[in-house]
Design a protein around this motif. Structure first.
Motif, PDB file in Angstrom:
ATOM      1  N   GLU A 107       8.615   0.514  -5.078  1.00 44.91           N
ATOM      2  CA  GLU A 107       9.117  -0.847  -4.966  1.00 44.91           C
ATOM      3  C   GLU A 107       8.461  -1.594  -3.809  1.00 44.91           C
ATOM      4  OE1 GLU A 107      13.330  -0.545  -4.821  1.00 44.91           O
ATOM      5  OE2 GLU A 107      13.528   0.039  -6.924  1.00 44.91           O
ATOM      6  N   GLU A 108       8.175  -0.891  -2.737  1.00 44.16           N
ATOM      7  CA  GLU A 108       7.490  -1.529  -1.616  1.00 44.16           C
ATOM      8  C   GLU A 108       6.081  -1.944  -2.020  1.00 44.16           C
ATOM      9  OE1 GLU A 108       6.899  -3.004   2.204  1.00 44.16           O
ATOM     10  OE2 GLU A 108       8.720  -2.363   1.179  1.00 44.16           O
ATOM     11  N   ALA A 109       5.388  -1.065  -2.729  1.00 40.53           N
ATOM     12  CA  ALA A 109       4.041  -1.394  -3.204  1.00 40.53           C
ATOM     13  C   ALA A 109       4.086  -2.574  -4.166  1.00 40.53           C
ATOM     14  CB  ALA A 109       3.409  -0.177  -3.876  1.00 40.53           C
ATOM     15  N   SER A 110       5.111  -2.589  -5.016  1.00 36.72           N
ATOM     16  CA  SER A 110       5.274  -3.699  -5.950  1.00 36.72           C
ATOM     17  C   SER A 110       5.493  -5.009  -5.204  1.00 36.72           C
ATOM     18  CB  SER A 110       6.464  -3.426  -6.880  1.00 36.72           C
ATOM     19  OG  SER A 110       6.799  -4.568  -7.619  1.00 36.72           O
ATOM     20  N   SER A 111       6.350  -4.983  -4.193  1.00 35.46           N
ATOM     21  CA  SER A 111       6.649  -6.186  -3.430  1.00 35.46           C
ATOM     22  C   SER A 111       5.419  -6.714  -2.714  1.00 35.46           C
ATOM     23  CB  SER A 111       7.760  -5.876  -2.413  1.00 35.46           C
ATOM     24  OG  SER A 111       8.094  -7.027  -1.669  1.00 35.46           O
ATOM     25  N   VAL A 112       4.647  -5.804  -2.117  1.00 40.26           N
ATOM     26  CA  VAL A 112       3.435  -6.202  -1.400  1.00 40.26           C
ATOM     27  C   VAL A 112       2.419  -6.808  -2.352  1.00 40.26           C
ATOM     28  CG1 VAL A 112       1.451  -5.328  -0.101  1.00 40.26           C
ATOM     29  CG2 VAL A 112       3.760  -4.547   0.469  1.00 40.26           C
ATOM     30  N   ALA A 113       2.215  -6.147  -3.502  1.00 40.78           N
ATOM     31  CA  ALA A 113       1.234  -6.646  -4.471  1.00 40.78           C
ATOM     32  C   ALA A 113       1.631  -8.026  -4.982  1.00 40.78           C
ATOM     33  CB  ALA A 113       1.107  -5.664  -5.629  1.00 40.78           C
ATOM     34  N   MET A 114       2.905  -8.229  -5.267  1.00 44.15           N
ATOM     35  CA  MET A 114       3.362  -9.522  -5.772  1.00 44.15           C
ATOM     36  C   MET A 114       3.193 -10.621  -4.724  1.00 44.15           C
ATOM     37  SD  MET A 114       6.762  -8.360  -7.893  1.00 44.15           S
ATOM     38  CE  MET A 114       7.194 -10.011  -8.423  1.00 44.15           C
ATOM     39  N   ALA A 115       3.468 -10.275  -3.476  1.00 45.13           N
ATOM     40  CA  ALA A 115       3.295 -11.266  -2.412  1.00 45.13           C
ATOM     41  C   ALA A 115       1.827 -11.653  -2.268  1.00 45.13           C
ATOM     42  CB  ALA A 115       3.833 -10.703  -1.098  1.00 45.13           C
ATOM     43  N   ASP A 116       0.930 -10.659  -2.357  1.00 46.29           N
ATOM     44  CA  ASP A 116      -0.499 -10.937  -2.259  1.00 46.29           C
ATOM     45  C   ASP A 116      -0.975 -11.807  -3.421  1.00 46.29           C
ATOM     46  OD1 ASP A 116      -0.600  -9.439   0.037  1.00 46.29           O
ATOM     47  OD2 ASP A 116      -1.389  -7.627  -0.932  1.00 46.29           O
ATOM     48  N   LEU A 117      -0.532 -11.477  -4.616  1.00 49.04           N
ATOM     49  CA  LEU A 117      -0.931 -12.259  -5.791  1.00 49.04           C
ATOM     50  C   LEU A 117      -0.455 -13.704  -5.677  1.00 49.04           C
ATOM     51  CD1 LEU A 117      -0.185  -9.673  -8.637  1.00 49.04           C
ATOM     52  CD2 LEU A 117      -2.438 -10.503  -7.928  1.00 49.04           C
ATOM     53  N   ARG A 118       0.746 -13.869  -5.209  1.00 52.12           N
ATOM     54  CA  ARG A 118       1.271 -15.226  -5.067  1.00 52.12           C
ATOM     55  C   ARG A 118       0.496 -16.018  -4.027  1.00 52.12           C
ATOM     56  NH1 ARG A 118       7.608 -16.906  -4.273  1.00 52.12           N
ATOM     57  NH2 ARG A 118       7.270 -19.074  -3.670  1.00 52.12           N
ATOM     58  N   SER A 119       0.185 -15.370  -2.921  1.00 47.82           N
ATOM     59  CA  SER A 119      -0.578 -16.037  -1.866  1.00 47.82           C
ATOM     60  C   SER A 119      -1.934 -16.491  -2.381  1.00 47.82           C
ATOM     61  CB  SER A 119      -0.748 -15.078  -0.678  1.00 47.82           C
ATOM     62  OG  SER A 119      -1.588 -15.628   0.308  1.00 47.82           O
TER      63      SER A 119
END
Length: 639
Positions: A180-192
C-alpha cells in the motif's frame, strides 16, 4: 492477505467509493503552486533565474545527454530531486507565460521552449516507467486501500483471528503496508507528473501513455477472468455444456470486474487526473469502455440464442441477478456521458434476459400441455413429468425476487384462468409477489390437469386414483420443503393435502371395496354353515384377486403409504377378523374350518403391509397365487 494474492488479476478493492479527497481537489494555478506573485509581475531577473535553474536540472536529467540519465529513473533514484525537477518545470512554464506577455520574440522564450521539450521527454519517460514498473502496486486493491492505513491494521487483526501466530501476522501486515505504501507513492508521483504535463500543454502525450498501459491491464484482466469476444452465431452453435461453463465463468468475472477491476481503475484515473474533469472522463472512458461493452454484451447474446435445455432459464436468471446486484456500481463507475453506452448495454442485457425468461416460462407451460398422455407409470407411481416440473418450479422459487422484477411490470389478468380457490390464500394482496405466486400456481395447475389426463389412461380406475394421489403428494411435498411454500402459502398446501386424502380414499374404496362386500354387513349376525362357507369362499377369491392386482402398486411417499395401509387395514382387517372369529368354527369345526377360512386375520394384515413397494405386477399372477398359498400354509400350521 498475502502480497501475491493482492497482485493477482482477481483484485478485491476494499473501498468501492470514488469520493476520495483526490477527486475533489481543485487544480492548482501556477501562482498558488509556486508563489512569487502573478505571472505578469515576474521581473526580468526573476525570469532569468528561473530559466537558469531549470536549465541545470533539465540538462542533468536529459535522457539523450548522458548514459546515467538515460538508464536511471529520476523518481526512483531521488524523490527530493524529482520534486525539485517538477518545481523547476512549473516555474519554467510561468516564465514562458510572462515572456509571451512581454516579448513573444525573445530569445529567452526560445531557450525556455527548448528546455520545456527536453523536460517533457523526461517526464514522459518517468510517467511510462512508473506505470510499467508498478503494475503490481497499482492493482485496484492496492489503489483503493492506499487512502487508509486502518485497513492494514485490520488486516493484521484478521490474520491473528484466523489463527496465524503473531509473528506471521506481523509479517503479513508488514507486507500489506509495504504494498500500500508503494501504491501511494506511485500514485502521488503519477499525479505530480500528470499535472505538470497538463499545465505545460502536454496532456495528449501524458494521456496517451496512460491509456495504452492501463487499457492493457483491463483487457488482460478480463481475459484472465474468462471474458472473451464471442459472436452471436458462435454462441448459438455452442453445446449447452460448453456455454454453461462460460456463463459460470462470466458470473465470476462480473463480480470481480465490478467490485475491483473497473472500480480500481476508476479510482486510479480520478486520482492521477484530478486536475481536469474532462481528461479524467475521456481517459477512463477510453480505458474501460471496450472491456465493459464486451463484458455486458455476452448476456445479451446468450439470451438471444435458442436453447431447449430447461437448465438455461436458471443460468439466465443468474446473469440477470448478477447485473441487478451490481447496478449501483455500474451507475457510479460508468457515470460519465462518454460511458453511457456501457450503462445502455447493461440495461439491454437485462431487457433481453427478462424477455428470454418470460418466453422460456411460456415454453415450459406449453411443453407440459403438449406432453404425450400415452406414457404411463407402472404401479401408479410418480410420473417423470411431475418430478421434472416440480424440480424446475422449486428452483424457480429460489429466484422469486428476480422473477418478480422480470414480471413486476405485468399486471395480473383481469380474468384469470385460475380457479377462484387459488386466491383464497392469505397471500392475496396486490403487488409483484402476487403476480409470481399466481404464475407458479397456474403452472402447477397446468401440471395437475395434464396428470389428470394421464390418469384416465389406466384401465384400472383404482390405479388412476392412486396415480393422482402419488403425484399430487409429490407436488405438495416439493411445495412444503422449498421456497414455493412462501409463495403459495399454507392454505394452498392444506387444500391440496385434502385432495391427496380424497384420491387415496377413492383408491382404497375402488380397489378393496369388492373384497369387503363379500362379508355380511353385520359380521356377528348368525349364519347357517353353508352361508358362512359361501362368504369365506367369496372372500378368499376376491382377496386373492385384489392382492394380485394391487401387488404391483407403488406409493413412494412413506407417510402416504402408511396412511393408505392403515385405512385398508382399519376397514377390511377389522371386518374380516370379526367375521372370522365368530364363523370359522361353524363351517366345519377346528379341523375342517381351514378349508373354508384359508386366511387368518393376521394374514390379511401381513399381505397389506407388503403392498405398495412395487414388488410385482399384475401379469405375474401365478407367482402371486403361489406366494399366497405358501403364506397360508405357513400361517395355518402355526395355528
Amino acid at each position: 492477505m498475502p502480497v501475491k494474492v493482492m497482485r493477482g488479476i482477481c483484485f478485491h478493492p476494499k473501498t468501492p467509493s470514488f469520493a476520495s479527497p483526490s477527486r475533489t481537489t481543485a487544480p492548482s494555478t501556477p501562482t498558488s503552486r509556486h508563489g512569487g506573485g502573478s505571472v505578469s509581475s515576474l521581473s526580468g531577473s526573476a525570469i532569468e533565474k528561473i530559466i537558469q535553474e531549470a536549465a541545470v536540472m533539465v540538462e542533468k536529467w536529459n535522457p539523450e545527454a548522458t548514459t546515467y540519465a538515460r538508464v536511471t529513473s529520476l523518481f526512483y533514484e531521488n524523490k527530493r530531486e524529482a520534486a525539485h525537477f517538477v518545481k523547476c518545470v512549473n516555474g519554467l512554464q510561468r516564465a514562458m507565460h510572462a515572456l509571451l506577455l512581454e516579448d513573444p520574440t525573445s530569445a529567452k522564450l526560445v531557450t525556455a521552449q527548448g528546455l520545456m521539450q527536453v523536460a517533457m521527454k523526461r517526464l514522459q519517460k518517468e510517467f511510462y516507467q512508473i506505470l510499467s514498473m508498478n503494475r503490481a502496486h497499482l492493482d485496484p486493491e492496492s489503489v483503493s486501500a492506499r487512502s487508509s492505513r486502518v485497513s492494514a491494521r485490520s488486516s493484521i487483526s484478521d490474520y491473528s483471528d484466523d489463527g496465524l501466530p503473531e509473528d506471521d501476522a506481523s509479517v503479513a501486515g508488514a507486507s500489506i503496508f509495504e504494498v500500500e505504501e508503494a501504491s501511494s507513492v506511485a500514485m502521488a508521483d503519477l499525479r505530480s507528473i500528470a499535472e505538470c504535463m497538463i499545465t505545460s500543454g502536454y496532456a495528449k502525450e501524458c494521456v496517451s501513455i496512460y491509456q495504452i498501459i492501463r487499457k492493457s491491464i483491463i483487457d488482460e484482466g478480463l481475459y484472465r477472468l474468462g471474458v472473451e469476444k464471442l459472436s452471436h452465431l458462435r454462441i448459438g452453435k455452442m453445446d449447452w455444456e460448453v456455454l454453461e461453463v462460460k456463463i459460470k465463468s462470466w458470473l465470476d468475472a462480473v463480480k470481480v470486474s465490478m467490485r475491483t477491476l473497473f472500480t480500481g481503475e476508476r479510482i486510479l484515473c480520478d486520482h492521477v487526473f484530478a486536475s481536469s474533469d474532462t481528461i479524467r472522463e475521456s481517459c477512463f472512458s477510453a480505458i474501460s469502455r471496450d472491456g465493459a461493452m464486451l463484458l455486458f454484451g455476452f448476456p445479451e447474446f446468450v439470451a438471444r440464442s435458442k436453447r431447449s435445455s430447461p437448465e438455461k432459464i436458471f443460468r439466465l436468471l443468474d446473469m440477470y441477478n448478477a447485473i441487478s446486484a451490481h447496478w449501483v456500481e455500474i451507475e457510479s463507475i460508468f457515470v460519465f456521458e462518454s460511458t453511457a453506452t456501457v450503462r445502455s448495454q447493461a440495461i439491454t442485457a437485462l431487457v433481453r434476459l427478462g424477455e428470454s425468461v418470460r418466453a422460456m416460462l411460456a415454453d415450459f407451460e406449453a411443453s407440459m400441455q403438449k406432453r404425450s398422455s400415452k406414457s404411463l407409470v407402472s404401479g401408479g407411481g410418480v410420473h417423470p413429468l411431475t418430478v421434472q416440473s416440480m424440480n424446475s418450479l422449486s428452483l424457480l422459487a429460489d429466484y422469486s425476487n428476480i422473477v418478480v422484477d422480470i414480471f413486476g411490470d405485468e399486471p395480473a389478468p383481469a380474468e384469470s384462468p385460475l380457479p377462484e380457490s387459488y386466491f383464497d390464500s392469505p397471500h392475496r394482496e396486490d403487488g409483484p409477489t402476487t403476480v409470481i405466486s399466481q404464475r407458479i400456481a397456474w403452472l402447477i395447475l397446468v401440471l395437475l390437469c395434464k396428470l389428470d389426463s394421464k390418469a384416465k389412461r389406466y384401465k384400472d380406475i383404482s390405479l388412476s386414483y392412486l396415480f393422482l394421489a402419488n403425484n399430487l403428494q409429490h407436488v405438495v411435498s416439493k411445495v412444503r420443503e422449498s421456497n414455493l411454500h412462501s409463495l403459495l402459502g399454507e392454505d394452498w398446501i392444506t387444500r391440496h393435502e385434502k385432495k391427496v386424502r380424497q384420491f387415496a380414499a377413492n383408491y382404497a374404496r375402488l380397489a378393496w371395496e369388492p373384497v369387503l362386500s363379500t362379508l355380511p354387513e353385520d359380521p356377528s349376525a348368525p349364519l347357517y354353515p353353508a352361508e358362512a362357507g359361501e362368504h369365506f369362499r367369496s372372500f378368499n377369491s376376491s382377496f386373492e384377486e385384489a392382492y394380485r392386482k394391487q401387488r404391483s402398486a407403488v406409493v413412494p411417499d412413506p407417510n402416504l403409504r402408511d396412511d393408505i395401509k392403515a385405512s385398508i387395514e382399519r376397514k377390511l382387517g377389522r371386518a374380516y377378523k370379526a367375521f372370522y372369529d365368530i364363523h370359522r368354527l361353524t363351517v366345519g369345526g377346528e379341523r375342517n374350518g381351514v378349508a373354508f377360512a384359508r386366511f387368518a386375520p393376521q394374514d390379511i394384515g401381513n399381505y397389506i403391509s407388503d403392498l405398495f413397494f412395487g414388488s410385482g405386477d399384475s401379469s405375474n399372477a401365478s407367482s402371486s397365487s403361489s406366494s399366497l398359498s405358501s403364506h397360508r400354509r405357513r400361517s395355518h400350521t402355526s395355528h
